[in-house]
Design a protein around this motif. Structure first.
Motif, PDB file in Angstrom:
ATOM      1  N   VAL A   2       0.832  -1.203   0.000  1.00 54.01           N
ATOM      2  CA  VAL A   2       0.000   0.000   0.000  1.00 54.01           C
ATOM      3  C   VAL A   2       0.867   1.253   0.000  1.00 54.01           C
ATOM      4  N   ILE A   3       1.908   1.257   0.844  1.00 51.53           N
ATOM      5  CA  ILE A   3       2.805   2.412   0.918  1.00 51.53           C
ATOM      6  C   ILE A   3       3.586   2.570  -0.386  1.00 51.53           C
ATOM      7  N   ARG A   4       4.079   1.470  -0.922  1.00 51.38           N
ATOM      8  CA  ARG A   4       4.870   1.514  -2.154  1.00 51.38           C
ATOM      9  C   ARG A   4       4.039   2.024  -3.331  1.00 51.38           C
ATOM     10  N   GLN A   5       2.800   1.573  -3.437  1.00 52.09           N
ATOM     11  CA  GLN A   5       1.946   1.992  -4.538  1.00 52.09           C
ATOM     12  C   GLN A   5       1.618   3.480  -4.451  1.00 52.09           C
ATOM     13  N   ALA A   6       1.350   3.968  -3.245  1.00 54.47           N
ATOM     14  CA  ALA A   6       1.037   5.390  -3.083  1.00 54.47           C
ATOM     15  C   ALA A   6       2.271   6.257  -3.322  1.00 54.47           C
ATOM     16  N   TRP A   7       3.448   5.771  -2.938  1.00 55.63           N
ATOM     17  CA  TRP A   7       4.670   6.570  -3.063  1.00 55.63           C
ATOM     18  C   TRP A   7       5.159   6.633  -4.502  1.00 55.63           C
ATOM     19  N   ASN A   8       4.904   5.612  -5.294  1.00 55.59           N
ATOM     20  CA  ASN A   8       5.431   5.552  -6.663  1.00 55.59           C
ATOM     21  C   ASN A   8       4.573   6.284  -7.679  1.00 55.59           C
ATOM     22  N   GLN A   9       3.563   6.982  -7.251  1.00 55.94           N
ATOM     23  CA  GLN A   9       2.749   7.761  -8.185  1.00 55.94           C
ATOM     24  C   GLN A   9       3.558   8.924  -8.753  1.00 55.94           C
ATOM     25  N   ASP A  10       3.383   9.194 -10.041  1.00 56.69           N
ATOM     26  CA  ASP A  10       4.114  10.267 -10.717  1.00 56.69           C
ATOM     27  C   ASP A  10       3.517  11.625 -10.363  1.00 56.69           C
ATOM     28  N   VAL A  11       4.376  12.540  -9.925  1.00 55.96           N
ATOM     29  CA  VAL A  11       3.965  13.907  -9.586  1.00 55.96           C
ATOM     30  C   VAL A  11       4.962  14.855 -10.229  1.00 55.96           C
ATOM     31  N   SER A  12       4.481  15.760 -11.075  1.00 53.12           N
ATOM     32  CA  SER A  12       5.353  16.699 -11.795  1.00 53.12           C
ATOM     33  C   SER A  12       5.231  18.083 -11.177  1.00 53.12           C
ATOM     34  N   ARG A  13       6.001  18.308 -10.133  1.00 54.92           N
ATOM     35  CA  ARG A  13       6.034  19.602  -9.460  1.00 54.92           C
ATOM     36  C   ARG A  13       7.447  19.851  -8.943  1.00 54.92           C
ATOM     37  N   SER A  14       7.587  20.873  -8.131  1.00 56.99           N
ATOM     38  CA  SER A  14       8.879  21.141  -7.513  1.00 56.99           C
ATOM     39  C   SER A  14       9.198  20.016  -6.524  1.00 56.99           C
ATOM     40  N   PRO A  15      10.478  19.812  -6.224  1.00 57.70           N
ATOM     41  CA  PRO A  15      10.846  18.708  -5.321  1.00 57.70           C
ATOM     42  C   PRO A  15      10.100  18.725  -3.988  1.00 57.70           C
ATOM     43  N   LEU A  16       9.935  19.911  -3.393  1.00 55.58           N
ATOM     44  CA  LEU A  16       9.236  19.980  -2.108  1.00 55.58           C
ATOM     45  C   LEU A  16       7.756  19.641  -2.280  1.00 55.58           C
ATOM     46  N   ARG A  17       7.154  20.116  -3.379  1.00 55.94           N
ATOM     47  CA  ARG A  17       5.755  19.804  -3.657  1.00 55.94           C
ATOM     48  C   ARG A  17       5.576  18.313  -3.914  1.00 55.94           C
ATOM     49  N   VAL A  18       6.548  17.716  -4.572  1.00 59.43           N
ATOM     50  CA  VAL A  18       6.485  16.273  -4.835  1.00 59.43           C
ATOM     51  C   VAL A  18       6.487  15.504  -3.521  1.00 59.43           C
ATOM     52  N   LEU A  19       7.374  15.896  -2.606  1.00 58.55           N
ATOM     53  CA  LEU A  19       7.444  15.227  -1.309  1.00 58.55           C
ATOM     54  C   LEU A  19       6.133  15.365  -0.549  1.00 58.55           C
ATOM     55  N   CYS A  20       5.580  16.570  -0.505  1.00 60.06           N
ATOM     56  CA  CYS A  20       4.320  16.796   0.210  1.00 60.06           C
ATOM     57  C   CYS A  20       3.181  16.001  -0.413  1.00 60.06           C
ATOM     58  N   SER A  21       3.130  15.977  -1.749  1.00 56.66           N
ATOM     59  CA  SER A  21       2.067  15.250  -2.436  1.00 56.66           C
ATOM     60  C   SER A  21       2.158  13.748  -2.173  1.00 56.66           C
ATOM     61  N   LYS A  22       3.382  13.215  -2.181  1.00 53.81           N
ATOM     62  CA  LYS A  22       3.556  11.781  -1.934  1.00 53.81           C
ATOM     63  C   LYS A  22       3.186  11.418  -0.494  1.00 53.81           C
ATOM     64  N   LEU A  23       3.576  12.253   0.456  1.00 52.83           N
ATOM     65  CA  LEU A  23       3.225  11.994   1.853  1.00 52.83           C
ATOM     66  C   LEU A  23       1.715  12.045   2.064  1.00 52.83           C
ATOM     67  N   LEU A  24       1.067  13.010   1.431  1.00 52.02           N
ATOM     68  CA  LEU A  24      -0.387  13.124   1.555  1.00 52.02           C
ATOM     69  C   LEU A  24      -1.092  11.929   0.922  1.00 52.02           C
ATOM     70  N   ALA A  25      -0.609  11.506  -0.254  1.00 53.07           N
ATOM     71  CA  ALA A  25      -1.200  10.342  -0.913  1.00 53.07           C
ATOM     72  C   ALA A  25      -1.000   9.077  -0.086  1.00 53.07           C
ATOM     73  N   MET A  26       0.171   8.945   0.522  1.00 46.29           N
ATOM     74  CA  MET A  26       0.433   7.780   1.352  1.00 46.29           C
ATOM     75  C   MET A  26      -0.457   7.782   2.590  1.00 46.29           C
ATOM     76  N   ARG A  27      -0.662   8.951   3.154  1.00 46.22           N
ATOM     77  CA  ARG A  27      -1.540   9.058   4.327  1.00 46.22           C
ATOM     78  C   ARG A  27      -2.963   8.636   3.984  1.00 46.22           C
ATOM     79  N   ARG A  28      -3.483   9.114   2.869  1.00 46.35           N
ATOM     80  CA  ARG A  28      -4.840   8.750   2.471  1.00 46.35           C
ATOM     81  C   ARG A  28      -4.948   7.263   2.180  1.00 46.35           C
ATOM     82  N   ALA A  29      -3.940   6.713   1.533  1.00 46.24           N
ATOM     83  CA  ALA A  29      -3.963   5.283   1.208  1.00 46.24           C
ATOM     84  C   ALA A  29      -3.954   4.426   2.475  1.00 46.24           C
ATOM     85  N   ILE A  30      -3.160   4.830   3.468  1.00 42.73           N
ATOM     86  CA  ILE A  30      -3.100   4.067   4.712  1.00 42.73           C
ATOM     87  C   ILE A  30      -4.421   4.165   5.462  1.00 42.73           C
TER      88      ILE A  30
END
Length: 236
Positions: free
Chosen positions: A93-121
């Motif tokens: 579940v964590i791996r699938q949420a983290w591997n989603q493609d996000v095309s933004r600034s590095p900090l925005r990418v990190l925030c988006s991945k963390l938020l997606a992982m939180r929702r998935a969990i």
């Protein structure tokens, strides 16, 4: 205190409740007076506060206890529960949420991945664990029904069903105890019966001690100068 099952709810105000009222190096101050409560008292109020009042004219400070209610509708922070790691599929579940493609600034990418992982969990938790307290209640009902059936119509099949129900209840109780153990941040277990009630009391104690009862504004020299300028140089 641990053997009696009572907790110290903390305090606000002066640090010490007793003084020998002597001067100089002979003066001794201690916190000798404490307000202790048991688990039943915790259920009486959402907020229990203790204030150390001035000692004068006694050498002991009176303790003022206040019981009040608090409505807290603010969003709760995300906290990872250790019991989740008992399910191997959590890594997927964590791996699938983290591997989603996000095309933004590095900090925005990190925030988006963390938020997606939180929702998935959160979604995964509802599907595999749900409300752990409701699961315990449901498991207890199933065990009770299985016991009643076994008492009336004893058979090998009913014995198997009872064993399964008891195993499900033990697992649900273990998850509940692990949940409260982590919430309480307790480093040891009491010997004997289940500890969920003890951990729940510790969590309530932590919440009570963490309440901010008042905020004191300390005026600095720069703040006073700024206030004088706002008043046109006139002091009040």
């Amino acid at each position: 205190m641990e053997e009696a099952g009572v907790l110290d709810v903390g305090f606000s105000g002066a640090s010490f409740t007793w003084s020998n009222n002597r001067r100089g190096r002979a003066r001794v101050s201690k916190r000798l007076d404490r307000f202790l409560i048991n688990g039943s008292c915790l259920d009486l109020s959402d907020v229990i506060s203790v204030l150390h009042l001035p000692r004068h004219p006694s050498d002991h400070a009176p303790l003022k206890i206040t019981f009040s209610d608090r409505s807290d509708n603010s969003p709760r922070p995300f906290r990872f529960l250790n019991v989740w790691t008992s399910k191997p599929e959590l890594l997927d579940v964590i791996r699938q949420a983290w591997n989603q493609d996000v095309s933004r600034s590095p900090l925005r990418v990190l925030c988006s991945k963390l938020l997606a992982m939180r929702r998935a969990i959160h979604t995964w938790n509802k599907q595999h664990f749900g409300n752990i307290f409701d699961v315990v209640c449901s498991a207890e009902v199933v065990v009770k029904q299985a016991e009643e059936s076994m008492d009336q119509y004893a058979s090998e099949e009913l014995q198997v069903e009872l064993s399964k129900a008891q195993a499900e209840l033990r697992n649900a109780l273990l998850i509940e105890e692990q949940f409260w153990s982590q919430k309480a941040r307790a480093k040891w277990l009491k010997q004997g019966d289940r500890n969920s009630k003890y951990f729940h009391a510790v969590v309530r104690q932590i919440r009570i001690k963490g309440i901010i009862h008042r905020i004191k504004l300390a005026w600095t020299k720069d703040m006073m100068i700024g206030e004088e300028r706002n008043l046109g140089g006139h002091q009040c």
